[in-house]
Design a protein around this motif. Structure first.
Motif, short mmCIF file in Angstrom:
data_model
loop_
_atom_site.label_atom_id
_atom_site.label_comp_id
_atom_site.label_asym_id
_atom_site.label_seq_id
_atom_site.Cartn_x
_atom_site.Cartn_y
_atom_site.Cartn_z
N ALA A 1 -7.09 -11.19 14.31
CA ALA A 1 -7.09 -10.13 13.91
C ALA A 1 -8.06 -8.75 14.66
O ALA A 1 -8.35 -8.66 15.89
N MET A 2 -9.33 -10.12 15.05
CA MET A 2 -10.22 -9.69 16.17
C MET A 2 -10.07 -10.31 17.91
O MET A 2 -10.11 -9.35 18.49
N CYS A 3 -9.46 -11.08 17.84
CA CYS A 3 -9.09 -11.76 18.93
C CYS A 3 -7.00 -12.40 18.91
O CYS A 3 -7.16 -13.60 18.79
N PRO A 4 -6.57 -11.45 18.83
CA PRO A 4 -5.43 -11.94 18.68
C PRO A 4 -4.65 -12.61 19.99
O PRO A 4 -3.32 -13.33 19.71
N HIS A 5 -5.48 -12.61 21.63
CA HIS A 5 -4.80 -13.69 22.66
C HIS A 5 -5.42 -15.56 22.50
O HIS A 5 -5.10 -15.58 23.48
N ASP A 6 -6.33 -15.68 21.68
CA ASP A 6 -7.00 -16.60 21.36
C ASP A 6 -5.75 -17.44 20.46
O ASP A 6 -5.15 -17.49 19.94
N PRO A 7 -5.77 -18.51 21.99
CA PRO A 7 -4.46 -19.65 21.06
C PRO A 7 -5.14 -20.28 20.72
O PRO A 7 -4.55 -21.42 19.52
N ALA A 8 -6.37 -21.08 20.11
CA ALA A 8 -7.27 -21.69 19.31
C ALA A 8 -7.06 -21.42 17.97
O ALA A 8 -7.00 -21.86 16.79
N VAL A 9 -6.77 -19.85 17.57
CA VAL A 9 -6.64 -19.18 16.31
C VAL A 9 -5.15 -19.23 16.18
O VAL A 9 -5.40 -19.95 15.09
N ALA A 10 -4.06 -19.55 17.01
CA ALA A 10 -2.45 -19.26 16.29
C ALA A 10 -2.73 -20.80 15.86
O ALA A 10 -1.62 -21.40 15.48
N HIS A 11 -3.08 -21.44 16.52
CA HIS A 11 -3.13 -23.54 16.51
C HIS A 11 -3.68 -23.39 14.60
O HIS A 11 -3.15 -24.36 14.86
N GLU A 12 -4.71 -23.22 15.07
CA GLU A 12 -5.67 -22.92 13.58
C GLU A 12 -3.74 -22.66 12.14
O GLU A 12 -4.52 -23.78 11.20
N LEU A 13 -4.21 -21.86 12.59
CA LEU A 13 -2.73 -20.95 12.30
C LEU A 13 -1.99 -21.30 11.66
O LEU A 13 -1.25 -21.87 10.55
N GLY A 14 -1.38 -22.50 12.53
CA GLY A 14 -0.21 -23.03 12.95
C GLY A 14 -0.13 -24.33 11.56
O GLY A 14 0.48 -24.85 10.81
N VAL A 15 -1.79 -25.28 12.22
CA VAL A 15 -2.19 -25.80 11.04
C VAL A 15 -2.37 -26.01 9.78
O VAL A 15 -1.94 -27.05 8.68
N LEU A 16 -2.75 -24.67 9.10
CA LEU A 16 -2.80 -24.49 8.24
C LEU A 16 -1.80 -23.81 7.45
O LEU A 16 -1.20 -24.76 6.19
N ALA A 17 -0.76 -23.62 7.84
CA ALA A 17 0.71 -23.14 7.21
C ALA A 17 1.47 -24.76 7.21
O ALA A 17 2.03 -24.94 6.28
N TYR A 18 0.86 -25.30 8.33
CA TYR A 18 1.53 -26.31 7.73
C TYR A 18 1.42 -27.72 6.82
O TYR A 18 2.17 -28.03 5.87
N ARG A 19 -0.39 -27.27 6.89
CA ARG A 19 -0.82 -27.72 5.66
C ARG A 19 0.45 -27.06 3.92
O ARG A 19 0.23 -27.98 3.30
N ASN A 20 -0.16 -26.04 3.97
CA ASN A 20 0.53 -25.72 2.99
C ASN A 20 2.30 -25.48 3.17
O ASN A 20 3.09 -24.95 1.95
N ARG A 21 3.01 -26.40 3.43
CA ARG A 21 4.43 -26.85 4.20
C ARG A 21 5.46 -25.34 4.11
O ARG A 21 6.56 -25.26 4.36
N GLN A 22 4.73 -24.49 5.11
CA GLN A 22 5.57 -23.77 5.27
C GLN A 22 5.99 -23.93 6.79
O GLN A 22 5.38 -23.42 7.81
N TYR A 23 6.64 -24.39 7.09
CA TYR A 23 6.98 -25.06 8.55
C TYR A 23 7.76 -24.06 8.73
O TYR A 23 7.64 -24.16 10.74
N GLU A 24 8.67 -23.47 9.15
CA GLU A 24 8.86 -22.02 9.56
C GLU A 24 7.53 -21.45 10.25
O GLU A 24 7.60 -21.13 11.92
N ALA A 25 7.16 -21.06 9.62
CA ALA A 25 5.49 -20.40 9.67
C ALA A 25 5.44 -21.07 10.79
O ALA A 25 4.18 -20.56 11.83
#
Length: 608
Positions: free
Chosen positions: A461-485
């Protein structure tokens, strides 16, 4: 013959101008005796005490002669007390500017009891000097900040800027110490009483703010500041470090553009730079032909920080190197230079720069931060922690040192200590998203996925253009088995890379996206991503194992065996690769046996 007071005053002023402070004290002492301690001369003596470092003596003189009713005398006494860190006495002299709850929440104005000071504020001409009202609000803010009352400090700094936008020190305190979020910074600048002729200052202030929400306008701001008056901007376009952000973010291949369309990303081109400059909210006046500040260190440091924010570390490093070659003591470019050198692994430059800084500025937090960066680049994390800690002790408001301190703990999987460092950074610098990102990573290592998600979403929310944040959110979604997200976040991370070009630093994003594609049974796409990752670095055991497993799932056990062997050659203790290699060999032997049996039944040769 009698002594001439006017001659003595002139002599004292000349000594101050020539930095002969002890001589100025000598003559000022004679002057004040001669004039029977006239208030104006007492003020001059107090000034000589202040510039000569006799701060307690200056306060005693002003109090002894009962001159504290005049706000100028109170301010000088408060400055003297601030020089010896007596912050409670500073507030006792200047007043603490009590605010009610609504004013404290809005952080808009600090109240003074001095009616004459506010009258003078209304009569002065802005831009010719800095108002005394603003200076007093600034000093109050420093006192509150030193006493760890950050909300009151923000209120006072904001009041100083509202009283006089030319009070740059108040702006620097808010921005350099990351007291405000990017949206709050921009809202503050939009509320300041800039005149049309002050457009250059408004542009420079905006350029020095955080870059999180300024992707559309940053390049236009910097170009207007750097262009020579009356120029068309063509000269700026030839500078490789001045490539517009839109070009850096949209320089994608046709395949990447197709991926963006499939992901539903908006590929509408950004408006022209002139239109963007004209649409800048809160900036007075209309775009000029330029302000001729292209060689100014502050403007160049803003551009270097912008390049670093975009992930163009080599360009940022080259620019900061040129700044420091002209002025080796340009501290405004030093932190970006050290961070870019660390990202690029330039250990020799970090060693030489840190050695010189420690030798010349042994009490500087930046110097010891440079030493910590060198040890981080050398992967000596124990030493890095030691020197980052020293930097934070010398200056607890050094955000880079606190974050580096946390990173050094994280590199050694000491999640509790890393979390403590990141929490401190988040408390001290509420406008930065990096501590939240670090906290999320620490929580993820500790399997506290709920708090991990909260931290990552706040950082996004603070920095929507940081690819590192998007990457970590993707890894978290993978661990939660939310593969589409997970696929959406990881694709977004790749799209946010500068120029859409994946470098070795972002190889893990390709590998993780390959894992997601494999989970979604999109095996061909997964193989493409794994092979693209291996083209960046062949020495990734996890990538070889993922590629082998995908081949195995597709029934290509021969290719799977080959890549399992490569994975085990790089990481012999990989239990998954070893176990799956055994299964792949069994499958390959069974396949080969079936082929032999089929060939024999068809009357062909028994061996090939």
């Amino acid at each position: 013959m009698h002594m001439d007071p006017d001659q003595l005053r002139s002599l004292v002023q000349d000594c101050i101008a020539k930095h002969l402070y002890s001589t100025a004290v000598f003559y000022a002492d004679k002057l004040v005796t001669l004039t029977q301690y006239a208030p104006g001369d007492v003020y001059l003596v107090a000034q000589t005490y202040f510039v000569s470092g006799q701060h307690r003596r200056a306060v005693m003189l002003l109090k002894h002669h009962g001159l504290m009713e005049d706000v100028r005398f109170r301010y000088l006494a408060a400055k003297s007390l601030a020089a010896v860190d007596d912050w409670d006495e500073v507030l006792a002299l200047l007043g603490d500017g009590e605010l009610d709850d609504d004013e404290l929440q809005d952080a808009v104005v600090c109240e003074l009891d001095d009616d004459e000071l506010q009258d003078a504020q209304q009569q002065r001409q802005p831009g010719l000097d800095v108002s005394t009202y603003a200076a007093i609000c600034l000093l109050r803010g420093k006192a509150f900040e030193a006493l760890d009352n950050r909300q009151r400090a923000i209120a006072c700094y904001t009041s100083a800027l509202h009283a006089d936008p030319f009070c740059q020190e108040a702006f620097a305190a808010l921005v350099d110490n990351h007291m405000l979020s990017n949206s709050e910074e921009l809202a503050l600048l939009g509320s300041l009483p800039f005149r049309p002729q002050d457009r250059w200052l408004a542009l420079l202030y905006r350029a020095q703010c955080k870059k999180y929400l300024q992707h559309e306008h940053m390049e236009a701001q910097l170009q207007e500041l750097q262009q020579q008056p009356g120029s068309s901007g063509d000269d700026m376009a030839t500078d490789p470090t001045s490539m517009p952000a839109d070009a850096a973010l949209n320089d994608t291949t046709p395949q990447q553009q197709q991926q963006q369309q499939q992901a539903g990303m908006d590929s509408t081109p950004s408006p022209p730079q002139d239109a963007a400059a004209a649409a800048l909210p809160g900036v007075p006046g209309t775009p000029s032909g330029g302000y001729g500040l292209g060689s100014n260190p502050d403007v160049l440091a803003c551009r270097a920080d912008w390049l670093f924010h975009l992930g163009r570390y080599e360009d940022a490093y080259q620019l900061t190197s040129s700044i420091l070659s002209q002025d080796p003591y340009a501290t405004q470019a030093l932190s970006t230079h050290l961070a870019a050198a660390l990202q690029l692994g330039k250990k020799n430059e970090l060693f030489l720069r840190a050695h010189k800084l420690v030798e010349e500025y042994p009490s500087s937090a930046q110097a010891w931060f440079g030493v910590g960066c060198y040890y981080m680049a050398s992967r000596q994390f124990e030493q890095a922690r030691r020197f980052f800690a020293k930097a934070t002790q010398l200056d607890k408001h050094n955000a880079h040192a606190w974050i580096g301190f946390g990173h050094a703990f994280a590199e050694q999987d000491e999640s509790d200590q890393a979390l403590a460092a990141y929490r401190t950074a988040a408390r001290l610098f509420p406008g930065l998203h990096t501590p939240l990102l670090g906290m999320g990573c620490a929580y993820q290592r500790m399997n506290n996925l709920h708090l991990c998600e909260r931290c990552f979403l706040q950082a996004h929310a603070m920095c929507p253009h940081d690819p590192a944040v998007a990457h970590e959110l993707g890894v978290l979604a993978y661990r939660n088995r939310q593969y589409e997200a997970a696929a959406g976040w990881l694709t977004r991370a790749l799209e946010l890379l500068p120029g859409g070009k994946v470098t070795r630093a972002w190889q893990a994003t390709l590998v993780n996206l390959g894992h997601v594609m494999r989970k979604q049974q999109r095996y061909s796409r997964a193989i493409q991503l794994y092979e693209q990752a291996l083209s960046l670095s062949l020495h990734d055991a996890g990538c070889h194992a993922g590629l082998a497993y995908t081949h195995q799932l597709m029934g290509s056990s021969g290719a799977a065996v080959e890549h399992y062997h490569k994975a085990l050659a790089l990481r012999p203790d990989d239990a998954f690769a070893a176990e799956m290699l055994g299964l792949a060999l069994q499958e390959e032997c069974a396949r080969f046996g079936m082929e032999l049996e089929t060939a024999e039944q068809q009357g062909g040769p028994a061996f090939f």
